[in-house]
Design a protein around this motif. Structure first.
Motif, PDB file in Angstrom:
ATOM      1  N   TYR A  33       0.843  -1.197   0.000  1.00 52.65           N
ATOM      2  CA  TYR A  33       0.000   0.000   0.000  1.00 52.65           C
ATOM      3  C   TYR A  33       0.876   1.244   0.000  1.00 52.65           C
ATOM      4  N   PRO A  35       0.751   5.404   0.387  1.00 52.09           N
ATOM      5  CA  PRO A  35      -0.058   6.575   0.731  1.00 52.09           C
ATOM      6  C   PRO A  35       0.130   7.690  -0.288  1.00 52.09           C
ATOM      7  N   LEU A  62      -3.509   4.390  -1.311  1.00 51.34           N
ATOM      8  CA  LEU A  62      -4.387   4.745  -0.208  1.00 51.34           C
ATOM      9  C   LEU A  62      -4.377   6.272  -0.075  1.00 51.34           C
ATOM     10  N   ALA A  78      -8.850   4.099   4.940  1.00 54.71           N
ATOM     11  CA  ALA A  78      -7.677   3.298   4.577  1.00 54.71           C
ATOM     12  C   ALA A  78      -7.617   2.021   5.406  1.00 54.71           C
ATOM     13  N   LEU A 109      -2.728   4.678  10.815  1.00 60.44           N
ATOM     14  CA  LEU A 109      -3.327   3.529  10.146  1.00 60.44           C
ATOM     15  C   LEU A 109      -3.269   2.288  11.031  1.00 60.44           C
TER      16      LEU A 109
END
Length: 235
Positions: A33, A35, A62, A78, A109
């Protein structure tokens, strides 16, 4: 069995500064993932670094809001995205600029994910910090002997910055951006600057390093190292 979520520090920007442990975690993950700011158009900062080690089809974006009421909601959104494959036993990596335990989106997160998937394994792989790279580029050190090291974000407010600059040793200031005009004034007003280093866009093609502070606005990803004289030593 639930899976594993690993926050991987990518360092300041140069793909060569991703650690071997970081590369291994990224390449062993089922999904990585990345950001990105909700305002980002095109390839994000983390995605550019990841492209050196991870095929684009294995990377999932994300989006995060950096400020305002949407900020916390973007963390929750997220976390919901990550929680589903985590419940299914996925090996997941979250790539973050710098170090995942230092002013990182991964911290927020991870907290949200822990609430959604109790018992899931969450760990981190440390990354090279902007302060470490700036010290190297500027030919200085962060601290020596018994000197303390204080790290503050310029976004924390003037009181926090004032307390840091009234102390001893070295002060590292992150997230200067639009605050640099006031930063320069405050640092000069101490009368205790032994050495200073400024860096922006460290580890990228647009990198700039100097031994003095600029005037006016600068890029959000800017770092300052201020080495202070001892209190009372103004000579």
């Amino acid at each position: 069995m639930t899976g594993t979520l690993t926050g991987v520090g990518l360092g300041p920007g140069d793909p060569k500064l991703v650690t071997m442990a970081g590369v291994e975690a990224l390449q062993n993950a089922d999904t990585v993932y990345a950001p990105v700011s909700v305002t980002t158009e095109g390839e994000g900062f983390a995605e550019k670094i990841l492209s050196a080690y991870v095929a684009p089809e294995r990377v999932v974006r994300l989006p995060f809001a950096l400020r305002g009421p949407e900020r916390e909601e973007s963390w929750r959104d997220a976390a919901r995205v990550v929680a589903e494959p985590l419940r299914d036993g996925g090996r997941l990596a979250f790539a973050t600029i710098g170090d995942p335990n230092t002013y990182s989106t991964f911290t927020y997160l991870a907290r949200e994910v822990a609430d959604l998937v109790p018992g899931a394994a969450v760990d981190t792989v440390p990354g090279v910090t902007a302060a470490s790279l700036l010290a190297s580029r500027a030919g200085t050190v962060l601290c020596e002997h018994d000197e303390p090291l204080t790290i503050v974000p310029a976004t924390a407010g003037e009181d926090v910055l004032d307390r840091a600059l009234a102390g001893e040793g070295t002060v590292v200031i992150y997230k200067g951006g639009r605050h640099f005009d006031r930063l320069a004034e405050k640092i000069e007003a101490t009368g205790r600057v032994r050495e200073i280093a400024f860096g922006t866009r460290l580890g990228t093609e647009g990198e700039s390093v100097s031994k003095s502070l600029p005037q006016g606005r600068e890029h959000y990803l800017s770092t300052v190292i201020v080495r202070l004289k001892e209190n009372g030593a103004h000579g």
